[in-house]
Enzyme design. Structure first.
Site, PDB file in Angstrom:
ATOM      1  CG  ASP A  60      -1.873  -1.152   1.261  1.00 43.42           C
ATOM      2  OD1 ASP A  60      -2.177  -1.683   0.182  1.00 43.42           O
ATOM      3  OD2 ASP A  60      -2.305  -1.526   2.366  1.00 43.42           O
ATOM      4  NE  ARG A  61      -1.196   6.970  -2.317  1.00 42.13           N
ATOM      5  CZ  ARG A  61      -1.782   8.018  -1.757  1.00 42.13           C
ATOM      6  NH1 ARG A  61      -1.049   8.991  -1.245  1.00 42.13           N
ATOM      7  NH2 ARG A  61      -3.091   8.091  -1.688  1.00 42.13           N
TER       8      ARG A  61
END
Length: 222
Positions: A60-61
């Site tokens: 995930d970012r």
């Protein structure tokens, strides 16, 4: 094997796990549309100058840590396919101090919506791990202590670690993937962040490449 590339990358916080910001990504905090246009979000292209390699799985970012990339499509497909599987180890900073009951829940598996996670290996770290500071720093409440967990999963669903710790009452503050392990054959191949600072990458050594291909294909090499 010379035509294939296998890279390890230490993904920093807030970097999209793709080579362009051409599509929306809901796996992390979203800036406003205006700021997106003026300041495109950083992507893998800002760090990795190698063409035609793609991530094996995702981070995930708002997560950090180890990412494997390759231009070998069969390797990519087999590693991420549930039938083959591999383990992923994370260091997770959580809000609060999980007790034995919470750790046992994570180990047995927790229910997230209509899905029950597979059993996991979980333990508290005795001390804060030696990691580079995150930029920007995490936001935490001074009145509430935090601690670090080591958590090893055999699966990788969307935002799974964050949802697991939240389900037992201890929200994730920082999440760093520190290792990937392939264990179809003995001995297993363990790939780690060792020697990589955030934003740095390296090619797998010749030995690591050979062992990776052996783990993925066994005696049936393409």
């Amino acid at each position: 094997m010379a035509r294939y590339r296998y890279l390890l990358f230490h993904k920093p916080y807030n970097v999209l796990c793709q080579f362009s910001d051409g599509t929306a990504d809901d796996r992390g905090p979203s800036p406003s549309p205006d700021s997106d246009q003026q300041n495109p979000r950083p992507t893998l292209q800002d760090y990795i100058p190698v063409k035609s390699v793609y991530p094996v799985g995702r981070l995930d970012r708002d997560s950090e840590g180890l990412l494997l990339l390759t231009n070998h499509g069969q390797v990519q497909h087999r590693i991420i396919h549930p039938r083959f599987g591999h383990s992923r180890t994370y260091w997770v900073q959580v809000e609060g101090i999980p007790d034995a009951a919470a750790l046992a829940q994570l180990q047995r598996g927790v229910t997230i919506k209509d899905y029950r996670t597979k059993p996991a290996q979980v333990h508290r770290l005795d001390r804060e791990p030696d990691l580079p500071p995150r930029t920007p720093p995490i936001r935490f409440r001074k009145a509430i202590p935090t601690c670090w967990l080591a958590l090893t999963l055999q699966e990788g669903r969307n935002r799974q670690v964050r949802r697991m710790t939240a389900a037992v009452g201890f929200p994730t503050l920082r999440l760093v993937r520190v290792a990937l392990e392939l264990h179809s054959l003995r001995p297993p191949l363990r790939l780690t962040l060792e020697g990589l600072q955030p934003g740095q990458w390296r090619d797998l050594t010749v030995s690591e490449q050979q062992r990776l291909v052996s783990q993925v294909f066994g005696s049936h090499r393409p």
